[in-house]
Design a protein around this motif. Structure first.
Motif, PDB file in Angstrom:
ATOM      1  N   CYS A 204       0.835  -1.203   0.000  1.00  0.00           N
ATOM      2  CA  CYS A 204       0.000   0.000   0.000  1.00  0.00           C
ATOM      3  C   CYS A 204       0.873   1.258   0.000  1.00  0.00           C
ATOM      4  CB  CYS A 204      -0.904   0.009   1.227  1.00  0.00           C
ATOM      5  SG  CYS A 204      -1.771  -1.536   1.566  1.00  0.00           S
ATOM      6  N   PRO A 205       1.675   1.482  -1.024  1.00  0.00           N
ATOM      7  CA  PRO A 205       2.612   2.614  -0.980  1.00  0.00           C
ATOM      8  C   PRO A 205       1.999   3.959  -1.332  1.00  0.00           C
ATOM      9  CG  PRO A 205       2.895   1.400  -3.007  1.00  0.00           C
ATOM     10  CD  PRO A 205       1.841   0.674  -2.222  1.00  0.00           C
ATOM     11  N   ASN A 206       0.818   3.949  -1.995  1.00  0.00           N
ATOM     12  CA  ASN A 206       0.171   5.203  -2.410  1.00  0.00           C
ATOM     13  C   ASN A 206       1.096   6.088  -3.245  1.00  0.00           C
ATOM     14  OD1 ASN A 206      -1.859   7.014  -2.756  1.00  0.00           O
ATOM     15  ND2 ASN A 206      -1.720   7.918  -0.723  1.00  0.00           N
ATOM     16  N   LYS A 207       1.834   5.439  -4.126  1.00  0.00           N
ATOM     17  CA  LYS A 207       2.642   6.195  -5.081  1.00  0.00           C
ATOM     18  C   LYS A 207       2.939   5.284  -6.267  1.00  0.00           C
ATOM     19  CE  LYS A 207       7.154   5.046  -3.055  1.00  0.00           C
ATOM     20  NZ  LYS A 207       8.402   5.574  -2.523  1.00  0.00           N
ATOM     21  N   ASP A 208       3.219   5.882  -7.388  1.00  0.00           N
ATOM     22  CA  ASP A 208       3.493   5.094  -8.582  1.00  0.00           C
ATOM     23  C   ASP A 208       4.889   4.470  -8.492  1.00  0.00           C
ATOM     24  OD1 ASP A 208       1.053   5.780  -9.662  1.00  0.00           O
ATOM     25  OD2 ASP A 208       1.851   7.583 -10.620  1.00  0.00           O
ATOM     26  N   GLY A 209       5.085   3.406  -9.268  1.00  0.00           N
ATOM     27  CA  GLY A 209       6.411   2.827  -9.384  1.00  0.00           C
ATOM     28  C   GLY A 209       6.655   1.613  -8.523  1.00  0.00           C
TER      29      GLY A 209
END
Length: 309
Positions: A204-209
């Motif tokens: 669940c990083p809530n960022k792209d990549g």
């Protein structure tokens, strides 16, 4: 301490009615200090009674039997969870293999988790070990370099492996998804007698990549002397902090499959798995995998077969 809203639907569809669908589910958040369950709702077709117990690896496990004829079986999990781990791990990077041997002594589960399988490509594994390990290197540093080696030398490609893919086959493909990389890292570390375990859950990083975002995911926990179990994600080459939500642990994927079971009836079946991860800022990442299955019902937490990516 971030809060995540996770929606996970496993849906089986049959071309004719089936009955006596007996299933075992591991879609309950793992009980540990690093995550707090704020709410968890489980909705199953027909509302069967679910008997809950803790398995050998202390995973919360449910079993149920859907007796009446049915053409659809849906298992829906709605989870609100707060991760309480620090964003910075305080791992002992000076922990020695001598310390590890002392902590492993007499601990049955640690000994079990340190035994590698017998595979054909052990010589190739040993060659990797010569690259990532030198005398005097700490257990934590060795695990970190193992993750880095897999991340740099194996390609992340969906669809070329499946739940049955072995480490031998991965060594030939040199490509796969998170489940494959976790299995490879487990074998490398166990070949060095480092206890380690397979982990299934969500990233669940809530960022792209980040590979595997908005879907089910797999990583590894290694036993670090003086610290205990430390998560490390070779698919993304990061230590696990408060951006991973853990469902279950085990020796390999088979111990952690979120849904598996069997039914009566000569039906063809189709499996789809939907996962959505929502964040406090309103962003939602989601993913759906459609899977063709034969015979035994099993949700697969791996590549294009219904789960981990």
């Amino acid at each position: 301490m971030p809060i995540f809203r996770i929606h996970h639907i496993t849906r089986y569809e049959y071309d004719r009615p089936v009955k006596e669908s007996v299933n075992e589910i591991r879609i309950f958040p793992y009980q540990c200090p690093d995550q707090e369950i704020l709410q968890h709702d489980l909705i199953i077709t027909g509302q069967p009674e679910v008997k809950i117990f803790d398995d050998y690896w202390q995973n919360r496990t449910g079993t149920f039997n859907l007796l009446p004829p049915h053409k659809v079986l849906s298992i829906e999990s709605k989870l609100l969870v707060r991760t309480t781990a620090s964003s910075q791990l305080k791992i002992n990077f000076h922990s020695s293999f001598d310390q590890l041997k002392q902590e492993r002594e007499g601990q049955l589960q640690l000994l079990e988790m340190a035994l590698p399988d017998i595979i054909r490509s052990q010589e190739a594994i040993d060659n990797i070990i010569t690259v990532i390990y030198q005398p005097g290197k700490s257990v934590a540093a060795m695990a970190e370099h193992c993750s880095e080696y897999i991340f740099k030398n194996f390609k992340y490609i969906k669809g070329i492996t499946n739940v049955e893919t072995t480490v031998d086959e991965l060594m030939q493909h040199r490509a796969g998804v998170c489940q494959d990389f976790a299995h490879l890292m487990l074998h490398i570390l166990r070949s060095c007698q480092v206890p380690c375990r397979y982990v299934s859950g969500y990233i669940c990083p809530n960022k792209d990549g980040m590979r595997g975002e908005g879907a089910t995911h797999a990583w590894v926990e290694a036993w670090i002397p003086g610290y205990g179990w430390a998560g490390i994600d070779p698919t993304n080459n990061v230590w696990v902090t408060n951006k991973h939500v853990k469902l279950s642990v085990g020796r390999d994927f088979k111990d952690c499959s979120p849904v598996k079971g069997s039914f009566k009836g000569p039906a063809r079946q189709k499996l789809s798995v939907f996962v959505a991860v929502g964040y406090e800022d309103g962003n939602v990442f989601q993913d759906t995998n459609d899977v063709a299955l034969n015979g035994e019902v099993e949700e697969v937490l791996s590549n294009d077969n219904g789960g981990q990516q």
